[in-house]
Design an enzyme around this catalytic site. Structure first.
Site, PDB file in Angstrom:
ATOM      1  N   CYS A 134      81.069  47.078  40.617  1.00 33.57           N
ATOM      2  CA  CYS A 134      79.924  48.109  41.012  1.00 33.57           C
ATOM      3  C   CYS A 134      78.862  47.861  39.862  1.00 33.57           C
ATOM      4  CB  CYS A 134      80.498  49.578  41.054  1.00 33.57           C
ATOM      5  SG  CYS A 134      79.044  50.835  41.064  1.00 33.57           S
ATOM      6  N   CYS A 162      78.442  51.038  38.149  1.00 31.80           N
ATOM      7  CA  CYS A 162      79.254  51.078  37.154  1.00 31.80           C
ATOM      8  C   CYS A 162      78.760  50.482  35.894  1.00 31.80           C
ATOM      9  CB  CYS A 162      80.404  50.652  37.519  1.00 31.80           C
ATOM     10  SG  CYS A 162      81.331  51.881  38.726  1.00 31.80           S
TER      11      CYS A 162
END
Ligand code: SF4
Length: 466
Positions: A386, A389
């Site tokens: 991600c 992230c």
């Protein structure tokens, strides 16, 4: 559907209330009455006609629907569309314009697309786009989505802007039959129950799609600093990744984001310097402005997008107007990207430092079950692939180092793949990353509500709850 030619100072230079005291709004050309603007009209106003490609057409190019309540005038399609936009490498152009001022970018956009481009105006500080367009001295058009749920202040502001610039905004309305079906089946506030996407689709996205089908390019007020989750990579100009333009098909629409690289504070400095009228809601604490039920003021220090759909997960705050921004984990609103739908690890792990404890499934289950913990925990639910992230890795690792020995444990739990449904059901996972604080004396974890993931913001969250 009321449609009006948004006259600029060049099309209607003589109409500008600021430049000409004899301006009479009633004489502004109205597309609602559909008055095609041909080259004779332009020559009489001094516009450089060689720049213009065709007649003014309504912001609506779809065939008339029999069951629609859309007025017939809105379905009239101008017959003459002959000239195609030249092939352009927009990635390259975006790079070339990366350091250009908004004024230069808008000038370039208006020069290239003439009457086939429209400024999307939400009634907020994107009024700066209109001011920039005005300053270019070129013709320009402005359209706005009237969802039927806007604040009274926003409607008043639209009127103020029209008078200030001597223009008519081309309002786009939702299909009455669709709104009726939604409200009759789900009520007036269904978005609080099952998310804003359905209502936004009816009241915003479909009217926008109709508007864009009448154009070859549009200008938006998107800025990178508006949403770290969804707007961090928008270029100054791009082939629209989501919508189609007049010619139909992928690549038929160009999207200009002239203020992509401008900070919100600089927009406000510009508005003040140019004495531009602003929505009175700003004085009440609103920054981002949308529909009345879905927008609220934010507190000092809160991110502006925190005032939108505040009951939903932070990283998915797009209404669909800019859904091309939503990639990978957000593309289907579930936080599960197509490439990584099975959770297979194709990326190296992140948050790999001794200060961050890696929690296994039994480990986090124990943490959830504990009524009394020895120390509070901060845990990020993440997926290594991600990009949001990845973007917070540095700040999270730094935070963990700062909290070492402070009595607060910092952990991570990989929550994609097989763990995802568990994390959604038991750990409030909406999309990645989700950050949870497990207090010492309470079993219930508290979800970090903000998109700000810098060290100071995360530390403030921890200090407020520890
Ligand atoms: Fe509906 Fe809210 Fe979306 Fe407006 S912002 S269209 S009221 S869900």
């Amino acid at each position: 559907m009321a449609l009006a030619v948004t006259s600029s100072n060049a099309i209607t230079g003589s109409f500008s209330s600021r430049s000409n005291p004899s301006y009479e709004p009633s004489k502004v050309l109205q597309l609602g009455n559909f008055q095609p603007l041909d080259r004779r009209d332009l020559s009489s106003t001094g516009v450089n006609v060689s720049r213009r490609r065709g007649k003014v057409r309504p912001l609506h190019a779809e065939p008339k629907k029999n069951n629609s309540m859309v007025p017939a005038a809105a379905t009239i399609v101008a017959p003459e569309v002959v000239e195609k936009v030249e092939v352009e490498d927009y990635e390259r152009l975006a790079k070339d314009l990366e350091n250009a001022s908004p004024l230069e970018v808008i000038d370039k956009a208006l020069e290239k697309f003439g009457n086939d481009i429209g400024i999307a105006f939400s009634g907020a500080e994107d009024v700066a786009l209109i001011e920039y367009a005005h300053l270019t001295g070129r013709p320009y058009r402005v359209f706005s989505l009237d969802t039927g749920r806007l604040n009274p202040e926003t409607y008043k502001f639209f009127d103020t802007v029209e008078k200030h610039y001597g223009i008519r905004i081309e309002y786009m309305f939702p299909d009455a039959i669709e709104v009726q079906a939604l409200v009759r089946s789900k009520g007036l506030f269904s978005f609080y129950e099952d998310g804003h996407q359905e209502c936004c689709r009816v009241r915003k996205v479909r009217p926008l799609r109709r508007a864009l089908k009448g154009l070859r390019a549009w200008i938006t007020g998107q800025r990178k600093d508006q949403s770290p989750g969804t707007r961090s990579e928008i270029p100054v100009v791009q082939v629209d990744p989501s919508f189609e333009g007049l010619d139909g098909g992928a690549g038929s629409l160009v999207k200009w984001n002239p203020v992509a690289n401008v900070e919100g504070t600089d927009i406000w400095n510009f508005l003040r310097a140019m004495n531009v009228p602003v929505n009175t809601l700003h004085a009440q604490g609103y920054i981002s402005i949308g529909c009345e039920p879905c927008t609220r003021p934010v507190l000092p220090g809160q991110h502006e997008r925190e005032g939108r759909w505040w009951w939903e997960d932070a990283t998915a705050k797009e209404c669909g107007l800019h859904k091309g921004n939503m990639k990978d984990e957000n593309v289907n609103g579930t936080g599960n990207g197509a490439v990584h739908a099975n959770g297979s690890a194709t990326e190296a792990d992140i948050f790999t430092t001794q200060s961050v404890v890696t929690l296994s499934r039994p480990g986090i289950e124990n943490l959830v079950k504990m009524e009394e913990r020895k120390e509070p925990w901060l845990v990020v639910l993440y997926a290594p692939w991600c990009r949001f992230c990845q973007a917070m890795e540095g700040s999270y690792v730094e935070l963990a180092a700062k909290l070492e020995g402070s009595g607060v444990k910092v952990g991570k739990f990989r929550a994609d793949g097989d763990q995802k449904s568990f994390a959604q059901q038991e750990l409030q996972l909406g999309s990645f990353p989700t950050i949870l604080f497990f207090p010492k004396h309470s079993s219930r974890p508290i979800k970090y509500p903000s998109e700000k993931r810098d060290v100071d913001s995360l530390m403030a969250f921890v200090n407020a709850l520890r």
